[in-house]
Design an enzyme around this catalytic site. Structure first.
Site, PDB file in Angstrom:
ATOM      1  CD  GLU A   1      -2.266 -50.263  41.064  1.00  0.00           C
ATOM      2  OE1 GLU A   1      -2.753 -49.036  40.973  1.00  0.00           O
ATOM      3  OE2 GLU A   1      -3.011 -51.107  41.341  1.00  0.00           O
TER       4      GLU A   1
ATOM      5  NE  ARG B   1      -3.522 -47.459  43.329  1.00  0.00           N
ATOM      6  CZ  ARG B   1      -4.614 -46.751  43.610  1.00  0.00           C
ATOM      7  NH1 ARG B   1      -4.645 -45.808  44.670  1.00  0.00           N
ATOM      8  NH2 ARG B   1      -5.758 -46.650  43.070  1.00  0.00           N
TER       9      ARG B   1
ATOM     10  CB  SER C   1      -5.152 -49.252  37.691  1.00  0.00           C
ATOM     11  OG  SER C   1      -6.268 -48.732  37.891  1.00  0.00           O
TER      12      SER C   1
END
Ligand code: FAD
Ligand code: EPU
Length: 332
Positions: A320, A156, A224
């Site tokens: 995130e 990520r 998420s």
């Protein structure tokens, strides 16, 4: 003022001063040829961005379109413009007999945003296929390219979130897909597939995602909310003594990734709500907006989760999603 509610999948009620759709390279150049000190934000599909409040700057929505395919003996090179929809690109490639992207099916958003957080799912991250990312450099006012080796891809993460943050607009992404296709089936339920075709994997990933993740068209969410934390083995071993069942994925000799969903679930947040914001009853890592949620409720709820996880597990959760207030990015 322009409503931003339908421009981000979390769907909070918010508006922006100005929204400009960038649908050609000429337009991009015209808009960014001069140094601007006014606040602005680049937006793709808004599936990883949450507008907590009315945004005071200009929003540039990436709408550059176009897909080109070249091939050599060993691979296909797929060049896709930043405003193309990611999932439609996956489908298009598969229709053309170009395989490899099937594990990344149904991830919302645009091609241009995909390398920024190195999108990943079901055992594959996009970095595996990136040959080159082209971007407009906002300081040099010219197009530059980075090949995969220089993108600093990680879980990520990429150079676009660190060194180059705020200095670039991705214009197109070049993917290299080997003709010698290999199935990736080591993640979770994909292991049950025997000798799958690319389409079997695609169908399974789509079915799994539909069963686990809420559809943003029906219920506002950004996937998420937090990243899965990577912690050192010493802390992990301590946690394992108290919670022997804690799931984990080894990263390297000294680090372990643990699912944030498990930590949040263990603390009893799953299914709980704060006003119109909830922690999803099927997937604890997904926060959602029931249509009445506010930015303030979301911040409060996310901060209470972060603080409970820190208190019980000594783990710092990082969001995130990109959280935007009236002035720009905010941190939890
Ligand atoms: P946006 O939210 O529009 O933008 C994200 C960031 O990128 C912003 O900071 C924006 O300024 C910047 N940006 C966007 N385009 C450009 C550009 N052309 N140039 C410069 N900056 C740009 N992610 C995963 O990795 N794996 C998953 O499995 C996954 N599942 C999801 C499931 C759901 C239901 C949802 C809602 C989200 C999920 N996500 C997942 C997150 C999301 O899909 C990805 O982060 C996606 O890449 C975001 O694309 P976007 O175009 O919507 O980005
Ligand atoms: N779990 C729980 N409770 C839950 C859900 C999950 O305890 O409510 C535990 C289970 O042990 C499960 C583990 O968490 O095995 C992992 O769950 P899951 O397979 O659903 O994956 P995740 O870690 O929650 C990550 C990505 C997703 C990606 C999936 C599949 C991150 C932050 N999220 O989720 O990406 O689709 O794996 O690969 O890495 C996104 O980034 O927005 C996203 C949806």
């Amino acid at each position: 003022m322009h409503s931003l509610t339908s421009l981000h999948t979390f769907g909070l009620s918010s508006s922006g001063n100005q929204v400009i759709s960038i649908d050609s390279f000429d337009m991009l150049q015209k808009q960014f040829m001069n140094v601007t000190t006014d606040p602005f934000c680049i937006l793709g599909g808004g599936s990883n961005t949450v507008f907590l409040d009315d945004y005071q700057g200009t929003i540039f929505k990436m709408a550059l379109k176009g897909i080109q395919i070249e091939e050599s003996d060993s691979e296909y090179l797929v060049t896709a413009a930043a405003g193309e929809n990611w999932h439609q690109l996956v489908e298009y490639c598969m229709q053309e007999g170009i395989n490899g992207l099937e594990n990344l099916a149904l991830i919302p958003g645009t091609v241009g945003a995909a390398p920024i957080q190195n999108i990943g799912a079901y055992g594959v991250e996009i970095e595996r296929f990136i040959r080159r990312v082209d971007y407009f450099d906002l300081h040099a006012h010219s197009v530059k390219s980075l090949d995969r080796e220089h993108c600093q891809f990680d879980y990520r993460d990429s150079i676009f979130k660190s060194q180059l943050a705020g200095q670039f607009i991705i214009t197109q992404v070049v993917l290299a897909l080997p003709k010698n296709w290999m199935a990736v089936t080591q993640y979770g339920e994909l292991q049950n597939l025997t000798a799958p075709t690319p389409m079997d994997i695609f169908n399974k990933v789509v079915a799994l995602r539909k069963s686990k993740l809420p559809d943003p068209i029906k219920i506002g969410n950004a996937g998420s909310f937090f990243k899965n934390p990577i912690i050192d083995k010493k802390l992990f071993t301590e946690l394992q003594q108290e919670w022997p069942e804690i799931p984990n994925y080894p990263i390297d000799a000294s680090n372990v990734k643990v699912p944030a969903a498990w930590l949040i679930d263990r603390l009893g947040f799953k299914g709980k709500k704060n006003g119109g914001i909830g922690c999803h009853p099927n997937q604890a890592l997904v926060l959602f907006n029931d249509g009445t949620g506010t930015g303030e409720q979301l911040l409060q709820f996310a901060r209470s989760i972060k603080s409970a996880v820190s208190h019980t597990f000594s783990i710092n959760l990082e969001n995130e999603v990109r959280l935007m207030d009236s002035q720009g990015l905010v941190t939890l």
